[in-house]
Scaffold this active site. Structure first.
Site, PDB file in Angstrom:
ATOM      1  CG  ASP A 119      -1.982   1.049   1.367  1.00 30.29           C
ATOM      2  OD1 ASP A 119      -2.162   1.680   0.129  1.00 30.29           O
ATOM      3  OD2 ASP A 119      -2.533   1.140   2.119  1.00 30.29           O
TER       4      ASP A 119
ATOM      5  CG  ASP B 298      -3.394   3.834  -3.544  1.00 25.70           C
ATOM      6  OD1 ASP B 298      -4.340   3.115  -3.896  1.00 25.70           O
ATOM      7  OD2 ASP B 298      -3.567   4.703  -2.457  1.00 25.70           O
ATOM      8  CD  GLU B 299      -5.449  -1.027  -1.561  1.00 29.77           C
ATOM      9  OE1 GLU B 299      -5.114  -1.859  -0.589  1.00 29.77           O
ATOM     10  OE2 GLU B 299      -6.557  -0.235  -1.392  1.00 29.77           O
TER      11      GLU B 299
END
Length: 367
Positions: free
Chosen positions: A16, A112-113
């Site tokens: 993350d 983003d993860e």
């Protein structure tokens, strides 16, 4: 006699990125560094929403999805910038290239993860902890950004673990520790348990995983429906979900919150044309055709409605989708209406997204 389900042990990493949008802005613009930065809609007007806040801004209580006006009240000296989605997508692509050095079993959740299954890794490193450390270091060295990682035997625990030592953290929850970790976990920290469900659990005297564990599966199902199956298993460390590298795309859409209320049909149609263009571009990008169009309308008094229309043939024709959206809008009775938000979503696709492409979440911040 019912056969007892046993956990499947894998080596799962959840990566993350730390305050991703804000961190990219602070990387690219030195004047933003070590300052409270808010990425999202501007506080001027009325419709701004926080997409991401830097850690300096979070100290003031600013968080994602908060109205930008409220964020400004919490931190009057905060810096507000509009998102640069094209830049974030390019950085995300480079992050995934780093992931792919170690495994092809990657499930992106957003820009983003992502989950990574490194049960068998490309470089024969063997240790999921070492792989997570190498990924974090590569992101830092090559992209000048930081990421946090959770490492465990299943997706549920890995995701929660990645949030424990943010920013720039790494948390490992080993096989022998999983069940006790979940037993100590507060119910509102359970991934997938929202505020309403957490509130219901607390009213029932369920504050931790250990409390949930006292209930039978039948009791959990009677209180929480199908989710009861999941709660019963997860508090026993059972999450056998695989990392899915090519997740099926269920729907895609875009929406816009306006700086002032739309009151004329011409204004509404212009807004729908802009929103539909974005949806159309994404359909082309992922080579999809849809059977359902859904319109979302939010009025000035915050009342919200949705209207959908399905058809027998799949289409990615922009004019057709736009006309459907306009028809749905007119069916709501827009005379004398004041509209603050419009959204268009398409679904019921003819096929899944092509290999290697997973649509990212998209919202408009043109306020």
């Amino acid at each position: 006699m019912e056969e007892k389900e046993t956990p499947v042990r894998r080596k799962i990493i959840h990566i993350d990125m730390d305050a991703f949008y804000a961190s990219v802005e602070q990387r690219d613009y030195p004047e933003y560094r070590e300052k409270p930065l808010v990425v999202g809609g501007l506080p001027q007007g009325r419709g701004g929403v926080v997409a991401t806040a830097s850690y300096e801004a979070r100290k003031f209580g600013i968080r994602s999805a908060m109205p930008s006006k409220q964020a400004l009240q919490l931190c009057p000296h905060a810096i507000f910038v509009r998102p640069r989605f094209a830049v974030y997508k390019e950085v995300s692509k480079k992050i995934r290239e780093i992931f792919s050095r170690y495994t092809d079993i990657i499930e992106p959740l957003s820009l983003d993860e992502a989950y990574l299954d490194v049960t068998v890794d490309k470089l024969s490193i063997g240790s999921a902890i070492d792989i997570a450390e190498q990924i974090k270091q590569a992101i830092k060295d090559e992209l000048q950004l930081t990421a946090s990682a959770g490492v465990s035997v299943n997706k549920f625990v890995a995701k929660i673990a990645s949030d424990i030592k943010k920013p720039d953290g790494l948390t490992f929850i080993g096989p022998s520790s999983v069940e006790k970790f979940i037993e100590r976990l507060p119910v509102d920290k359970f991934h997938g348990v929202g505020k309403v469900t957490a509130g219901k659990m607390k009213k029932m005297g369920l504050f931790t995983g250990a409390d949930i564990k006292q209930l039978t599966e039948e009791q959990l199902i009677s209180h929480f429906g199908k989710a009861g199956h999941f709660y019963y298993r997860i508090v026993r460390g059972i999450d056998n979900r695989e990392v899915q590298p090519h997740r099926e795309t269920k729907s895609m859409g875009a929406e816009d919150t306006f700086a002032y209320d739309l009151t004329t049909i011409e204004e509404m149609h212009t807004a729908l044309e802009k929103i539909t263009q974005i949806v159309y571009d994404r359909l082309l990008k992922y080579q999809l055709k849809c059977r359902t169009v859904t319109l979302k309308v939010k009025y000035s008094d915050f009342k919200q409605i949705t209207r959908s229309l399905s058809f027998t043939e799949c289409t990615n024709n922009k004019d057709f989708i736009l006309n459907i959206a306009k028809q749905l809008l007119e069916s709501t009775g827009i005379e004398n209406s004041r509209i603050r938000l419009l959204g268009v979503t398409v679904s019921n696709f003819n096929n899944t997204a092509p290999k290697g492409k997973t649509p990212d979440q998209l919202k408009l911040f043109d306020i």
